[in-house]
Design a protein around this motif. Structure first.
Motif, mmCIF file in Angstrom:
data_model
loop_
_atom_site.group_PDB
_atom_site.id
_atom_site.type_symbol
_atom_site.label_atom_id
_atom_site.label_comp_id
_atom_site.label_asym_id
_atom_site.label_seq_id
_atom_site.Cartn_x
_atom_site.Cartn_y
_atom_site.Cartn_z
ATOM 1 N N ALA A 70 0.805 -1.228 0.000
ATOM 2 C CA ALA A 70 0.000 0.000 0.000
ATOM 3 C C ALA A 70 0.834 1.271 0.000
ATOM 4 N N VAL A 71 1.901 1.293 0.805
ATOM 5 C CA VAL A 71 2.661 2.552 0.938
ATOM 6 C C VAL A 71 4.154 2.404 0.682
ATOM 7 N N GLY A 72 4.604 1.198 0.415
ATOM 8 C CA GLY A 72 6.021 1.010 0.136
ATOM 9 C C GLY A 72 6.886 1.437 1.301
ATOM 10 N N GLU A 73 7.871 2.291 1.019
ATOM 11 C CA GLU A 73 8.791 2.767 2.047
ATOM 12 C C GLU A 73 8.385 4.134 2.593
ATOM 13 N N ARG A 74 7.175 4.571 2.290
ATOM 14 C CA ARG A 74 6.735 5.900 2.726
ATOM 15 C C ARG A 74 6.200 5.846 4.165
ATOM 16 N N GLY A 75 7.085 5.572 5.058
ATOM 17 C CA GLY A 75 6.688 5.574 6.452
ATOM 18 C C GLY A 75 7.249 4.410 7.249
ATOM 19 N N HIS A 76 6.890 4.420 8.512
ATOM 20 C CA HIS A 76 7.320 3.405 9.475
ATOM 21 C C HIS A 76 6.065 2.959 10.211
ATOM 22 N N VAL A 77 5.586 1.750 9.871
ATOM 23 C CA VAL A 77 4.310 1.273 10.404
ATOM 24 C C VAL A 77 4.528 0.034 11.269
ATOM 25 N N ASN A 78 4.024 0.099 12.493
ATOM 26 C CA ASN A 78 4.042 -1.058 13.385
ATOM 27 C C ASN A 78 2.642 -1.644 13.476
ATOM 28 N N ILE A 79 2.555 -2.967 13.420
ATOM 29 C CA ILE A 79 1.270 -3.664 13.411
ATOM 30 C C ILE A 79 1.200 -4.627 14.591
ATOM 31 N N THR A 80 0.188 -4.470 15.427
ATOM 32 C CA THR A 80 -0.004 -5.362 16.567
ATOM 33 C C THR A 80 -1.432 -5.881 16.546
ATOM 34 N N SER A 81 -1.586 -7.195 16.479
ATOM 35 C CA SER A 81 -2.914 -7.803 16.492
ATOM 36 C C SER A 81 -3.124 -8.539 17.809
ATOM 37 N N PHE A 82 -4.222 -8.235 18.490
ATOM 38 C CA PHE A 82 -4.560 -8.919 19.734
ATOM 39 C C PHE A 82 -6.036 -9.262 19.709
ATOM 40 N N ASN A 83 -6.310 -10.558 19.711
ATOM 41 C CA ASN A 83 -7.686 -11.057 19.634
ATOM 42 C C ASN A 83 -8.394 -10.483 18.408
ATOM 43 N N ARG A 84 -7.624 -10.383 17.321
ATOM 44 C CA ARG A 84 -8.098 -9.934 16.013
ATOM 45 C C ARG A 84 -8.457 -8.447 15.943
ATOM 46 N N THR A 85 -8.052 -7.691 16.986
ATOM 47 C CA THR A 85 -8.089 -6.230 16.915
ATOM 48 C C THR A 85 -6.689 -5.772 16.537
ATOM 49 N N VAL A 86 -6.572 -5.007 15.465
ATOM 50 C CA VAL A 86 -5.267 -4.600 14.960
ATOM 51 C C VAL A 86 -4.995 -3.142 15.309
ATOM 52 N N LEU A 87 -3.875 -2.921 15.991
ATOM 53 C CA LEU A 87 -3.426 -1.579 16.343
ATOM 54 C C LEU A 87 -2.336 -1.160 15.360
ATOM 55 N N LEU A 88 -2.521 -0.013 14.723
ATOM 56 C CA LEU A 88 -1.524 0.541 13.811
ATOM 57 C C LEU A 88 -0.862 1.740 14.472
ATOM 58 N N THR A 89 0.451 1.692 14.626
ATOM 59 C CA THR A 89 1.187 2.821 15.192
ATOM 60 C C THR A 89 2.384 3.125 14.299
ATOM 61 N N GLY A 90 2.941 4.291 14.499
ATOM 62 C CA GLY A 90 4.085 4.684 13.684
ATOM 63 C C GLY A 90 3.789 5.954 12.911
ATOM 64 N N GLU A 91 4.464 6.123 11.777
ATOM 65 C CA GLU A 91 4.334 7.354 11.014
ATOM 66 C C GLU A 91 4.226 7.059 9.519
ATOM 67 N N VAL A 92 3.425 7.869 8.837
ATOM 68 C CA VAL A 92 3.326 7.792 7.378
ATOM 69 C C VAL A 92 3.444 9.204 6.812
ATOM 70 N N ALA A 93 3.712 9.291 5.502
ATOM 71 C CA ALA A 93 4.027 10.578 4.889
ATOM 72 C C ALA A 93 2.817 11.472 4.663
ATOM 73 N N ALA A 94 1.633 10.893 4.463
ATOM 74 C CA ALA A 94 0.466 11.705 4.103
ATOM 75 C C ALA A 94 -0.815 11.053 4.597
ATOM 76 N N ASP A 95 -1.884 11.866 4.660
ATOM 77 C CA ASP A 95 -3.188 11.355 5.099
ATOM 78 C C ASP A 95 -3.669 10.208 4.205
ATOM 79 N N VAL A 96 -3.396 10.334 2.908
ATOM 80 C CA VAL A 96 -3.832 9.293 1.972
ATOM 81 C C VAL A 96 -3.158 7.961 2.293
ATOM 82 N N ASP A 97 -1.911 8.014 2.759
ATOM 83 C CA ASP A 97 -1.206 6.786 3.147
ATOM 84 C C ASP A 97 -1.815 6.199 4.416
ATOM 85 N N LYS A 98 -2.190 7.039 5.347
ATOM 86 C CA LYS A 98 -2.820 6.571 6.593
ATOM 87 C C LYS A 98 -4.099 5.811 6.290
ATOM 88 N N VAL A 99 -4.902 6.372 5.389
ATOM 89 C CA VAL A 99 -6.156 5.737 4.994
ATOM 90 C C VAL A 99 -5.888 4.435 4.238
#
Length: 212
Positions: A70-99
């Motif tokens: 989705a975003v290639g190298e445009r950011g630093h995204v951490n993904i944590t899944s717990f009981n199938r709830t996924v937490l996204l943390t980190g940084e991305v370059a633009a709002d469109v990348d966040k979405v």
């Protein structure tokens, strides 16, 4: 809480630093904190079923691929899944990348909810990430020292000084865990991403764990 002071390096600080480094090197290796093993032993005391734990691991692996697409190298995204709830943390370059990241992860089979905490900004530094790892270790150690918190039931994720707490806990446990985390030096903010269960549900889980 905002902390501007830094304490001098002590034996506990050195221990926490070593723990943080070990955490960065391997999330799977068992670690010793405050006399308790944290790592592979958590599997037997986790409040998720073994099947759900495996599913969460699978979701995280799939999400890494989807995020890269989705975003290639445009950011630093951490993904944590717990009981199938996924937490996204980190940084991305633009709002469109966040979405785009949220949409890509939400489409993964098994994902129930996506909590998108990505910041639109430049990627965090190595020093910042190392500090986050130390804070995670300090919060975990504080739970073990507290005695009245079931540390293995709580997943701790730290991003730029903000501590995110995940797990299947009662309201009582959620409040206590949050209070302890807020009291850790260096923690800027605590965000609860808990799945709150009743005391009756907890009583149902605990006998099953004892039988394993």
């Amino acid at each position: 809480m905002t902390t501007t002071q830094r304490s001098t390096l002590s034996r506990p600080a050195l221990l926490l630093g070593a723990l943080a480094a070990a955490t960065l090197m391997s999330a799977c290796a068992p670690l010793l904190v405050g006399g308790a093993v944290v790592g592979t032993s958590m599997v037997v005391t986790d409040r998720r079923t073994s099947g759900t734990q495996l599913e969460d691991q699978s979701i995280e692996l799939k999400a890494k691929t989807r995020v890269r697409e989705a975003v290639g190298e445009r950011g630093h995204v951490n993904i944590t899944s717990f009981n199938r709830t996924v937490l996204l943390t980190g940084e991305v370059a633009a709002d469109v990348d966040k979405v785009a990241v949220e949409q890509a992860v939400a489409k993964i089979e098994g994902v129930r909810t996506v909590v998108n905490e990505l910041a639109v900004m430049g990627s965090s530094s190595i020093a910042s990430r190392s500090n986050d790892a130390v804070l995670t270790s300090k919060v975990k150690a504080s739970y073990i020292d507290a005695k009245d918190v079931f540390a293995n039931a709580i997943k701790v994720v730290t991003e730029r000084g903000t501590v995110y707490l995940m797990g299947r806990v009662t309201e009582r446990e959620a409040n206590r865990a949050s209070d302890i985390a807020r009291g850790v030096s260096g923690v800027q903010k605590v965000v609860k991403v808990f799945e709150v269960i009743t005391e009756a549900e907890l009583a149902e889980i605990q006998p099953k764990q004892a039988q394993k």
